[in-house]
Motif scaffolding. Structure first.
Motif, PDB file in Angstrom:
ATOM      1  N   GLY A  68     -13.034   6.311  12.484  1.00 33.57           N
ATOM      2  CA  GLY A  68     -12.419   7.430  11.778  1.00 33.57           C
ATOM      3  C   GLY A  68     -11.139   7.091  11.040  1.00 33.57           C
ATOM      4  O   GLY A  68     -10.576   7.951  10.374  1.00 33.57           O
ATOM      5  N   VAL A  69     -10.647   5.853  11.146  1.00 30.34           N
ATOM      6  CA  VAL A  69      -9.423   5.455  10.452  1.00 30.34           C
ATOM      7  C   VAL A  69      -9.774   4.380   9.430  1.00 30.34           C
ATOM      8  O   VAL A  69     -10.330   3.348   9.770  1.00 30.34           O
ATOM      9  CB  VAL A  69      -8.364   4.905  11.441  1.00 30.34           C
ATOM     10  N   THR A  70      -9.458   4.655   8.185  1.00 33.34           N
ATOM     11  CA  THR A  70      -9.704   3.693   7.117  1.00 33.34           C
ATOM     12  C   THR A  70      -8.399   3.001   6.770  1.00 33.34           C
ATOM     13  O   THR A  70      -7.440   3.650   6.345  1.00 33.34           O
ATOM     14  CB  THR A  70     -10.264   4.396   5.871  1.00 33.34           C
ATOM     15  N   VAL A  71      -8.364   1.699   6.959  1.00 27.85           N
ATOM     16  CA  VAL A  71      -7.183   0.907   6.634  1.00 27.85           C
ATOM     17  C   VAL A  71      -7.386   0.300   5.250  1.00 27.85           C
ATOM     18  O   VAL A  71      -8.405  -0.329   4.981  1.00 27.85           O
ATOM     19  CB  VAL A  71      -6.965  -0.206   7.670  1.00 27.85           C
ATOM     20  N   THR A  72      -6.423   0.527   4.354  1.00 28.23           N
ATOM     21  CA  THR A  72      -6.497   0.010   2.993  1.00 28.23           C
ATOM     22  C   THR A  72      -5.211  -0.748   2.673  1.00 28.23           C
ATOM     23  O   THR A  72      -4.288  -0.802   3.486  1.00 28.23           O
ATOM     24  CB  THR A  72      -6.669   1.151   1.974  1.00 28.23           C
ATOM     25  N   THR A  73      -5.158  -1.287   1.469  1.00 31.55           N
ATOM     26  CA  THR A  73      -3.954  -2.001   1.043  1.00 31.55           C
ATOM     27  C   THR A  73      -2.796  -1.050   0.749  1.00 31.55           C
ATOM     28  O   THR A  73      -1.676  -1.507   0.515  1.00 31.55           O
ATOM     29  CB  THR A  73      -4.248  -2.862  -0.198  1.00 31.55           C
ATOM     30  N   ASP A  74      -3.031   0.253   0.774  1.00 35.25           N
ATOM     31  CA  ASP A  74      -1.950   1.235   0.614  1.00 35.25           C
ATOM     32  C   ASP A  74      -1.166   1.412   1.910  1.00 35.25           C
ATOM     33  O   ASP A  74      -0.082   1.990   1.896  1.00 35.25           O
ATOM     34  CB  ASP A  74      -2.512   2.595   0.197  1.00 35.25           C
ATOM     35  N   CYS A  75      -1.697   0.932   3.001  1.00 33.22           N
ATOM     36  CA  CYS A  75      -1.046   1.052   4.305  1.00 33.22           C
ATOM     37  C   CYS A  75      -0.122  -0.140   4.537  1.00 33.22           C
ATOM     38  O   CYS A  75      -0.102  -1.086   3.769  1.00 33.22           O
ATOM     39  CB  CYS A  75      -2.090   1.083   5.415  1.00 33.22           C
ATOM     40  N   PHE A  76       0.650  -0.063   5.621  1.00 33.88           N
ATOM     41  CA  PHE A  76       1.463  -1.194   6.033  1.00 33.88           C
ATOM     42  C   PHE A  76       1.516  -1.242   7.551  1.00 33.88           C
ATOM     43  O   PHE A  76       1.119  -0.295   8.232  1.00 33.88           O
ATOM     44  CB  PHE A  76       2.865  -1.165   5.401  1.00 33.88           C
ATOM     45  N   ILE A  77       1.965  -2.370   8.088  1.00 36.33           N
ATOM     46  CA  ILE A  77       1.987  -2.600   9.531  1.00 36.33           C
ATOM     47  C   ILE A  77       3.424  -2.773   9.989  1.00 36.33           C
ATOM     48  O   ILE A  77       4.210  -3.468   9.336  1.00 36.33           O
ATOM     49  CB  ILE A  77       1.174  -3.859   9.891  1.00 36.33           C
ATOM     50  N   LEU A  78       3.779  -2.149  11.105  1.00 34.28           N
ATOM     51  CA  LEU A  78       5.041  -2.395  11.783  1.00 34.28           C
ATOM     52  C   LEU A  78       4.729  -3.142  13.069  1.00 34.28           C
ATOM     53  O   LEU A  78       3.946  -2.658  13.898  1.00 34.28           O
ATOM     54  CB  LEU A  78       5.757  -1.093  12.118  1.00 34.28           C
ATOM     55  N   CYS A  79       5.322  -4.318  13.230  1.00 36.45           N
ATOM     56  CA  CYS A  79       5.073  -5.138  14.408  1.00 36.45           C
ATOM     57  C   CYS A  79       6.377  -5.844  14.779  1.00 36.45           C
ATOM     58  O   CYS A  79       6.964  -6.528  13.937  1.00 36.45           O
ATOM     59  CB  CYS A  79       3.960  -6.137  14.120  1.00 36.45           C
ATOM     60  N   ASP A  80       6.834  -5.662  15.991  1.00 35.84           N
ATOM     61  CA  ASP A  80       8.089  -6.262  16.483  1.00 35.84           C
ATOM     62  C   ASP A  80       9.272  -5.949  15.571  1.00 35.84           C
ATOM     63  O   ASP A  80      10.137  -6.794  15.336  1.00 35.84           O
ATOM     64  CB  ASP A  80       7.944  -7.777  16.636  1.00 35.84           C
ATOM     65  N   GLY A  81       9.313  -4.747  15.028  1.00 35.23           N
ATOM     66  CA  GLY A  81      10.425  -4.330  14.192  1.00 35.23           C
ATOM     67  C   GLY A  81      10.366  -4.827  12.759  1.00 35.23           C
ATOM     68  O   GLY A  81      11.257  -4.549  11.968  1.00 35.23           O
ATOM     69  N   ASP A  82       9.328  -5.573  12.400  1.00 32.57           N
ATOM     70  CA  ASP A  82       9.168  -6.078  11.043  1.00 32.57           C
ATOM     71  C   ASP A  82       8.086  -5.291  10.319  1.00 32.57           C
ATOM     72  O   ASP A  82       7.123  -4.843  10.927  1.00 32.57           O
ATOM     73  CB  ASP A  82       8.781  -7.560  11.054  1.00 32.57           C
ATOM     74  N   ARG A  83       8.259  -5.177   9.005  1.00 31.60           N
ATOM     75  CA  ARG A  83       7.270  -4.476   8.179  1.00 31.60           C
ATOM     76  C   ARG A  83       6.440  -5.505   7.430  1.00 31.60           C
ATOM     77  O   ARG A  83       6.976  -6.479   6.879  1.00 31.60           O
ATOM     78  CB  ARG A  83       7.979  -3.556   7.188  1.00 31.60           C
ATOM     79  N   PHE A  84       5.130  -5.275   7.381  1.00 28.80           N
ATOM     80  CA  PHE A  84       4.204  -6.161   6.701  1.00 28.80           C
ATOM     81  C   PHE A  84       3.368  -5.343   5.727  1.00 28.80           C
ATOM     82  O   PHE A  84       2.691  -4.400   6.145  1.00 28.80           O
ATOM     83  CB  PHE A  84       3.277  -6.856   7.701  1.00 28.80           C
ATOM     84  N   ASP A  85       3.425  -5.682   4.446  1.00 23.92           N
ATOM     85  CA  ASP A  85       2.580  -5.036   3.444  1.00 23.92           C
ATOM     86  C   ASP A  85       1.199  -5.679   3.491  1.00 23.92           C
ATOM     87  O   ASP A  85       1.072  -6.901   3.496  1.00 23.92           O
ATOM     88  CB  ASP A  85       3.174  -5.190   2.044  1.00 23.92           C
ATOM     89  N   ILE A  86       0.169  -4.862   3.495  1.00 25.43           N
ATOM     90  CA  ILE A  86      -1.199  -5.352   3.605  1.00 25.43           C
ATOM     91  C   ILE A  86      -1.682  -5.847   2.250  1.00 25.43           C
ATOM     92  O   ILE A  86      -1.617  -5.130   1.248  1.00 25.43           O
ATOM     93  CB  ILE A  86      -2.128  -4.252   4.154  1.00 25.43           C
ATOM     94  N   ILE A  87      -2.190  -7.077   2.231  1.00 26.11           N
ATOM     95  CA  ILE A  87      -2.725  -7.689   1.014  1.00 26.11           C
ATOM     96  C   ILE A  87      -4.243  -7.588   0.980  1.00 26.11           C
ATOM     97  O   ILE A  87      -4.844  -7.315  -0.039  1.00 26.11           O
ATOM     98  CB  ILE A  87      -2.299  -9.161   0.915  1.00 26.11           C
ATOM     99  N   SER A  88      -4.870  -7.807   2.142  1.00 24.36           N
ATOM    100  CA  SER A  88      -6.327  -7.849   2.204  1.00 24.36           C
ATOM    101  C   SER A  88      -6.805  -7.269   3.525  1.00 24.36           C
ATOM    102  O   SER A  88      -6.212  -7.524   4.570  1.00 24.36           O
ATOM    103  CB  SER A  88      -6.787  -9.306   2.071  1.00 24.36           C
ATOM    104  N   VAL A  89      -7.899  -6.507   3.475  1.00 27.71           N
ATOM    105  CA  VAL A  89      -8.537  -5.947   4.673  1.00 27.71           C
ATOM    106  C   VAL A  89      -9.988  -6.391   4.677  1.00 27.71           C
ATOM    107  O   VAL A  89     -10.684  -6.244   3.672  1.00 27.71           O
ATOM    108  CB  VAL A  89      -8.468  -4.403   4.684  1.00 27.71           C
ATOM    109  N   GLU A  90     -10.448  -6.938   5.806  1.00 21.62           N
ATOM    110  CA  GLU A  90     -11.808  -7.465   5.874  1.00 21.62           C
ATOM    111  C   GLU A  90     -12.447  -7.119   7.211  1.00 21.62           C
ATOM    112  O   GLU A  90     -11.809  -7.190   8.258  1.00 21.62           O
ATOM    113  CB  GLU A  90     -11.774  -8.984   5.709  1.00 21.62           C
ATOM    114  N   ASP A  91     -13.720  -6.748   7.155  1.00 17.46           N
ATOM    115  CA  ASP A  91     -14.524  -6.537   8.351  1.00 17.46           C
ATOM    116  C   ASP A  91     -15.014  -7.911   8.820  1.00 17.46           C
ATOM    117  O   ASP A  91     -15.736  -8.589   8.093  1.00 17.46           O
ATOM    118  CB  ASP A  91     -15.697  -5.622   8.031  1.00 17.46           C
ATOM    119  N   VAL A  92     -14.620  -8.330  10.020  1.00 14.98           N
ATOM    120  CA  VAL A  92     -14.965  -9.659  10.505  1.00 14.98           C
ATOM    121  C   VAL A  92     -16.474  -9.750  10.741  1.00 14.98           C
ATOM    122  O   VAL A  92     -17.045  -8.970  11.501  1.00 14.98           O
ATOM    123  CB  VAL A  92     -14.198  -9.983  11.804  1.00 14.98           C
ATOM    124  N   LYS A  93     -17.116 -10.664  10.065  1.00 13.06           N
ATOM    125  CA  LYS A  93     -18.546 -10.942  10.144  1.00 13.06           C
ATOM    126  C   LYS A  93     -19.420  -9.743   9.798  1.00 13.06           C
ATOM    127  O   LYS A  93     -20.607  -9.724  10.098  1.00 13.06           O
ATOM    128  CB  LYS A  93     -18.922 -11.493  11.515  1.00 13.06           C
TER     129      LYS A  93
END
Length: 111
Positions: A68-93
């Motif tokens: 039910g959650v679609t992750v796209t390049t418009d989203c971003f990730i917060l991890c350990d207080g750092d922000r990461f802009d998403i470049i690519s999203v891929e379904d593994v295999k």
């Protein structure tokens, strides 16, 4: 991939623009999901050598696909207080079980 390898915690967020009751627009970050992730920084492994086309990617994230959650390049990730802009999203295999994200760490220019 087991939970043992997914030892990091992260949030997937999206910036949403809204208008208040007086008509002024402002943007806010909405949390789509809190997840456990496998997080790998860029280094000289064979995996990163194969990703030479994504020269600006600094980090790789893998996590279980969230129904039910679609992750796209418009989203971003917060991890350990750092922000990461998403470049690519891929379904593994292509099985719909895991999602792999290539992201670029956002660094403040002023310090």
């Amino acid at each position: 991939m087991s939970f043992g390898k997914m030892n990091g915690f992260a949030e997937i967020l999206r910036t949403v623009k809204t208008k208040d009751s007086e008509g002024f627009a402002h943007s806010e970050d909405v949390v789509l999901a809190d997840i456990r992730v496998y997080w790998e920084g860029r280094h000289g492994s064979q995996r990163w050598a194969n990703l030479a086309a994504f020269s600006e990617a600094t980090d790789l994230f893998r996590f279980r696909t969230i129904p039910g959650v679609t992750v796209t390049t418009d989203c971003f990730i917060l991890c350990d207080g750092d922000r990461f802009d998403i470049i690519s999203v891929e379904d593994v295999k292509g099985k719909g079980m895991y999602t792999e994200i290539l992201a670029k760490k956002v660094v403040a220019s002023g310090g």
